[in-house]
Design an enzyme around this catalytic site. Structure first.
Site, mmCIF file in Angstrom:
data_model
loop_
_atom_site.group_PDB
_atom_site.id
_atom_site.type_symbol
_atom_site.label_atom_id
_atom_site.label_comp_id
_atom_site.label_asym_id
_atom_site.label_seq_id
_atom_site.Cartn_x
_atom_site.Cartn_y
_atom_site.Cartn_z
ATOM 1 C CE LYS A 147 -3.172 -0.662 3.798
ATOM 2 N NZ LYS A 147 -3.417 0.660 5.026
ATOM 3 N NE ARG A 197 -5.741 -0.288 10.273
ATOM 4 C CZ ARG A 197 -4.555 0.203 9.552
ATOM 5 N NH1 ARG A 197 -4.752 0.773 9.314
ATOM 6 N NH2 ARG A 197 -3.837 -0.236 9.790
ATOM 7 N NE ARG A 201 5.259 -3.884 6.709
ATOM 8 C CZ ARG A 201 4.191 -2.975 6.900
ATOM 9 N NH1 ARG A 201 3.946 -2.955 6.236
ATOM 10 N NH2 ARG A 201 3.679 -3.639 8.316
ATOM 11 N NE ARG A 259 4.009 -1.042 10.734
ATOM 12 C CZ ARG A 259 2.912 -0.593 10.191
ATOM 13 N NH1 ARG A 259 3.465 -0.328 8.776
ATOM 14 N NH2 ARG A 259 2.149 -0.505 10.900
ATOM 15 N NE ARG A 318 -0.237 -4.004 11.860
ATOM 16 C CZ ARG A 318 0.479 -4.460 11.650
ATOM 17 N NH1 ARG A 318 1.802 -5.144 11.194
ATOM 18 N NH2 ARG A 318 0.440 -3.320 10.443
#
Ligand code: AMP
Length: 217
Positions: free
Chosen positions: A17, A91, A130, A157, A168
């Site tokens: 994204k 969301r 990531r 993260r 998530r």
């Protein structure tokens, strides 16, 4: 011909994204708002909002609607003359309803929802590589030490460990995918299916082609 000024980008965590948000903002002259990047910047700055948000983000929970809705509503007022791209918001269907109402107060509406539908296998493989920039919000997929955009040290993260990621992902499926249905019912969704790892530019080209079709329809 439809005029496109207000975009929403929906995709699972690690769906690419962030990269496609940059592409869309540049191509369609949109101001991007990533609620996740904004909240991470607040956490890094240690602001009261950041301290509040951190409790939820570290636990891989959604930050409460009243906090996020307030930030976005104010941002929309400040940026009402520009085209915009919302990434990571809405969301939930409740957030989508609030967004529709806030835009309507400004005489505006969501014009298009770009839905990146990336397969679960691809997402899992990407998540492991990531990193995110706490300063400018850039995310990378190849383990870079320094941010390619602003040079700040990149971090893993805190919500990217496997357990948090699974949570998530589940929240995305149960709470965020209904947002796509909400806007599908309004005829505003452009869906891009991604099942194989490839160059982000190839996905961007498919998004652009799908948007062109949408505009003509
Ligand atoms: P993201 O970078 O979009 O994956 O967001 C990172 C984290 O920020 C999420 O896991 C949530 O804790 C929080 N967050 C971002 N956007 C929202 C939102 N629209 N509603 C609630 N929490 C959010």
């Amino acid at each position: 011909m439809k005029s496109l000024k207000r975009f929403i980008l929906v995709g699972a965590p690690a769906s690419g994204k962030g990269t496609q948000s940059s592409f869309l903002s540049t191509t369609y002259d949109l101001k991007p708002l990533s609620t996740g990047a904004l909240l991470r910047a607040e956490v890094a700055a240690g602001s009261p909002l950041g301290l509040e948000a951190k409790k939820y983000m570290d636990a891989a929970m959604f930050v409460p609607d009243e906090v996020v809705n307030g930030i976005v509503a104010q941002w929309l007022i400040n940026n009402k003359e520009s085209g915009c791209l919302l990434d990571g918001y809405p969301r939930t269907v409740a957030q989508a309803q609030t967004l529709d109402a806030e835009l309507s107060k400004l005489g505006l509406a969501v014009d298009i929802v770009v839905y990146l539908n990336v397969s679960a296998e691809l997402i899992e493989a990407r998540m492991l590589r990531r990193k995110a920039c706490p300063k400018c919000g850039e995310t990378t997929r190849n383990g870079e030490e320094l941010c390619p955009k602003c040079g700040a040290p990149m971090i893993v993260r805190t919500d990217d460990n496997p357990e948090a990621f699974a949570k998530r992902r589940k929240d995305y499926e149960t709470l965020t995918l209904p947002v796509v249905d909400h806007y599908r019912a309004q005829g505003k969704v452009v869906q891009i299916d991604v099942t194989e790892e490839g160059e982000p530019e190839a996905v961007s080209a498919r998004i652009a082609a799908a948007i062109e079709e949408y505009v003509k329809a």
